[in-house]
Design an enzyme around this catalytic site. Structure first.
Site, PDB file in Angstrom:
ATOM      1  N   TYR A 115       0.829  -1.199   0.000  1.00 51.31           N
ATOM      2  CA  TYR A 115       0.000   0.000   0.000  1.00 51.31           C
ATOM      3  C   TYR A 115       0.864   1.250   0.000  1.00 51.31           C
ATOM      4  CZ  TYR A 115       0.928   0.912   4.993  1.00 51.31           C
ATOM      5  OH  TYR A 115       1.527   1.200   6.187  1.00 51.31           O
ATOM      6  N   ARG A 159       8.090   4.264  -4.819  1.00 53.39           N
ATOM      7  CA  ARG A 159       8.196   3.262  -3.738  1.00 53.39           C
ATOM      8  C   ARG A 159       7.182   2.138  -3.951  1.00 53.39           C
ATOM      9  NH1 ARG A 159       7.707   5.246   2.361  1.00 53.39           N
ATOM     10  NH2 ARG A 159       5.544   5.476   1.719  1.00 53.39           N
ATOM     11  N   ARG A 162      -7.558 -20.120  -2.211  1.00 55.93           N
ATOM     12  CA  ARG A 162      -6.556 -19.955  -1.161  1.00 55.93           C
ATOM     13  C   ARG A 162      -5.485 -21.040  -1.224  1.00 55.93           C
ATOM     14  NH1 ARG A 162      -5.102 -21.325   3.960  1.00 55.93           N
ATOM     15  NH2 ARG A 162      -4.198 -19.635   5.197  1.00 55.93           N
ATOM     16  N   HIS A 189      -0.933 -20.958  -0.373  1.00 58.36           N
ATOM     17  CA  HIS A 189       0.133 -20.014  -0.040  1.00 58.36           C
ATOM     18  C   HIS A 189       0.982 -19.607  -1.250  1.00 58.36           C
ATOM     19  CE1 HIS A 189      -1.195 -21.258   3.870  1.00 58.36           C
ATOM     20  NE2 HIS A 189      -0.377 -20.413   4.478  1.00 58.36           N
ATOM     21  N   LYS A 232       6.574  -1.986   1.880  1.00 53.92           N
ATOM     22  CA  LYS A 232       5.383  -1.413   2.525  1.00 53.92           C
ATOM     23  C   LYS A 232       4.196  -2.369   2.347  1.00 53.92           C
ATOM     24  CE  LYS A 232       3.250   3.141   3.162  1.00 53.92           C
ATOM     25  NZ  LYS A 232       3.367   3.233   4.602  1.00 53.92           N
ATOM     26  N   GLU A 280      11.924   2.240  14.336  1.00 55.20           N
ATOM     27  CA  GLU A 280      11.016   3.268  13.814  1.00 55.20           C
ATOM     28  C   GLU A 280       9.718   3.225  14.603  1.00 55.20           C
ATOM     29  OE1 GLU A 280       9.738   2.523   9.763  1.00 55.20           O
ATOM     30  OE2 GLU A 280       9.566   0.382  10.145  1.00 55.20           O
ATOM     31  N   LEU A 315      11.053   1.093   7.254  1.00 52.04           N
ATOM     32  CA  LEU A 315      10.506   1.562   5.990  1.00 52.04           C
ATOM     33  C   LEU A 315      11.093   2.958   5.773  1.00 52.04           C
ATOM     34  CD1 LEU A 315       8.321   1.066   3.720  1.00 52.04           C
ATOM     35  CD2 LEU A 315       7.028   2.781   4.968  1.00 52.04           C
TER      36      LEU A 315
HETATM   37  N1  PDD Z   1       2.840   4.919   7.284  1.00 56.10           N
HETATM   38  N2  PDD Z   1       7.460   3.531   8.899  1.00 56.10           N
HETATM   39  C1  PDD Z   1       6.296   2.866   8.907  1.00 56.10           C
HETATM   40  C2  PDD Z   1       6.222   1.543   9.577  1.00 56.10           C
HETATM   41  C3  PDD Z   1       5.158   3.426   8.293  1.00 56.10           C
HETATM   42  O1  PDD Z   1       3.998   2.762   8.284  1.00 56.10           O
HETATM   43  C4  PDD Z   1       5.261   4.717   7.695  1.00 56.10           C
HETATM   44  C5  PDD Z   1       4.096   5.393   7.015  1.00 56.10           C
HETATM   45  C6  PDD Z   1       6.507   5.373   7.718  1.00 56.10           C
HETATM   46  C7  PDD Z   1       6.713   6.739   7.098  1.00 56.10           C
HETATM   47  O2  PDD Z   1       6.632   6.702   5.706  1.00 56.10           O
HETATM   48  P1  PDD Z   1       6.152   7.972   4.875  1.00 56.10           P
HETATM   49  O3  PDD Z   1       6.955   9.130   5.351  1.00 56.10           O
HETATM   50  O4  PDD Z   1       6.455   7.619   3.479  1.00 56.10           O
HETATM   51  O5  PDD Z   1       4.676   8.134   5.154  1.00 56.10           O
HETATM   52  C8  PDD Z   1       7.582   4.741   8.319  1.00 56.10           C
HETATM   53  C9  PDD Z   1       1.653   5.402   6.641  1.00 56.10           C
HETATM   54  C10 PDD Z   1       1.501   6.870   6.718  1.00 56.10           C
HETATM   55  C11 PDD Z   1       0.457   4.636   7.182  1.00 56.10           C
HETATM   56  O6  PDD Z   1       0.636   3.433   7.425  1.00 56.10           O
HETATM   57  O7  PDD Z   1      -0.621   5.208   7.357  1.00 56.10           O
END
Ligand code: PDD
Length: 289
Positions: A33, A52, A100, A102, A149, A182, A207
């Protein structure tokens, strides 16, 4: 104005938006996403978010659901139909619908694409930023490829809930060595007592945020020194300032970690300068709405 979602080729009323029960995202978390800020009717850093998305999809060997130019059109059209000038665009691509199993579907299926748009209350976020937020720290128990992501966010969900249960706003993960990785949905930053901005370098343990990438440029333009190195929970608690970054919050001051006030216990000056300068550095697209 009623909300509209884009689901696999159609714009549908939000309340009627559906995916199949054998969508692999629904059953297996097999998808990725992006979240992109919409500000003053335009996308913020759309190009970087789509780059990305491409990297996440290739890491999982999922095809782009459509050519990039068509995808960009769908994103715009979804924003236009929702008439959102300040908010978020959410876009999700899963491997598609298949019985379904895997392993990847043996007969190729079309990747599934869902796009939604939601308004954000900028004033509320600004008030939050004026006060600053508190975070708790938790062991990072996620898988080894959080640089992709993916929609598989269960540890992040549990971390956010643990923070709420503890009366805090958010959670920061720490690895086996006590180094912050993070946030549950953001990147983590501190400003040392020497005025140096610290954030963890890119690896498969974080991420790499689009917001993080832009903040590094903002810091350079403001002549603030940035060091990309991991820092411990103890260093964070002893820092002059702390903040988190994400597309939803841009630069959000963190004023307490595990109940310990950071610096003066109020949003710090470096953090606020970065927040204030952020949208001058970001790539703002043409106005859509
Ligand atoms: N999340 N790390 C994680 C685990 C994240 O889920 C996100 C962003 C970031 C920051 O990434 P960016 O600056 O590109 O938004 C870092 C989004 C906003 C969400 O899950 O809603």
């Amino acid at each position: 104005m009623s909300r509209v979602a884009y689901v696999n080729g159609r714009y549908v009323p939000f309340a009627e938006a559906r995916v199949h029960i054998e969508d692999r995202g629904y059953q297996l978390g097999d998808g990725v996403y992006e979240v992109c800020e919409i500000r003053d009717g335009a996308f913020v850093d759309e190009r970087r978010h789509l780059d990305r998305l491409g990297r996440s999809l290739s890491a999982l060997r999922i095809e782009m659901p459509m050519p990039l130019s068509s995808l960009r059109y769908v994103l715009r059209e979804t924003v236009r139909r929702n008439r959102v000038t300040d908010g978020l665009l959410y876009l999700q691509v899963t491997r598609g619908v298949a019985r379904r199993d895997h392993g990847f579907p043996e007969t190729p299926v079309k990747p599934a694409l869902v796009v939604t748009v939601r308004a954000l209350d900028r004033k509320k976020i600004a008030a939050s930023a004026r006060a600053g937020i508190s975070v708790i720290t938790l062991p990072d128990d996620r898988w080894g490829r959080v640089d992709i992501k993916t929609i598989g966010l269960l540890p992040n969900v549990l971390a956010r809930q643990a923070a709420k249960d503890a009366g805090a706003k958010d959670a920061w993960f720490a690895d086996e060595e006590g180094l912050i990785t993070e946030g549950a949905s953001s990147n983590a930053w501190i400003v040392t007592r020497e005025g140096v901005l610290l954030t963890r370098p890119s690896s498969n343990r974080i991420l790499t945020g689009i917001t993080l990438t832009v903040i590094k440029e903002v810091a350079a333009s403001l002549q603030i020194k940035v060091e990309e190195r991991a820092f411990t929970v103890a260093e964070a608690k002893a820092a002059a300032e702390a903040f988190l970054s994400s597309a939803t919050q841009t630069v959000m001051p963190v004023v307490a970690i595990d109940g310990i006030p950071i610096g003066s216990g109020e949003p710090g000056p470096v953090t606020l300068r970065l927040r204030e300068a952020f949208h001058r550095q970001a790539e703002i697209g043409p106005r859509i709405v």
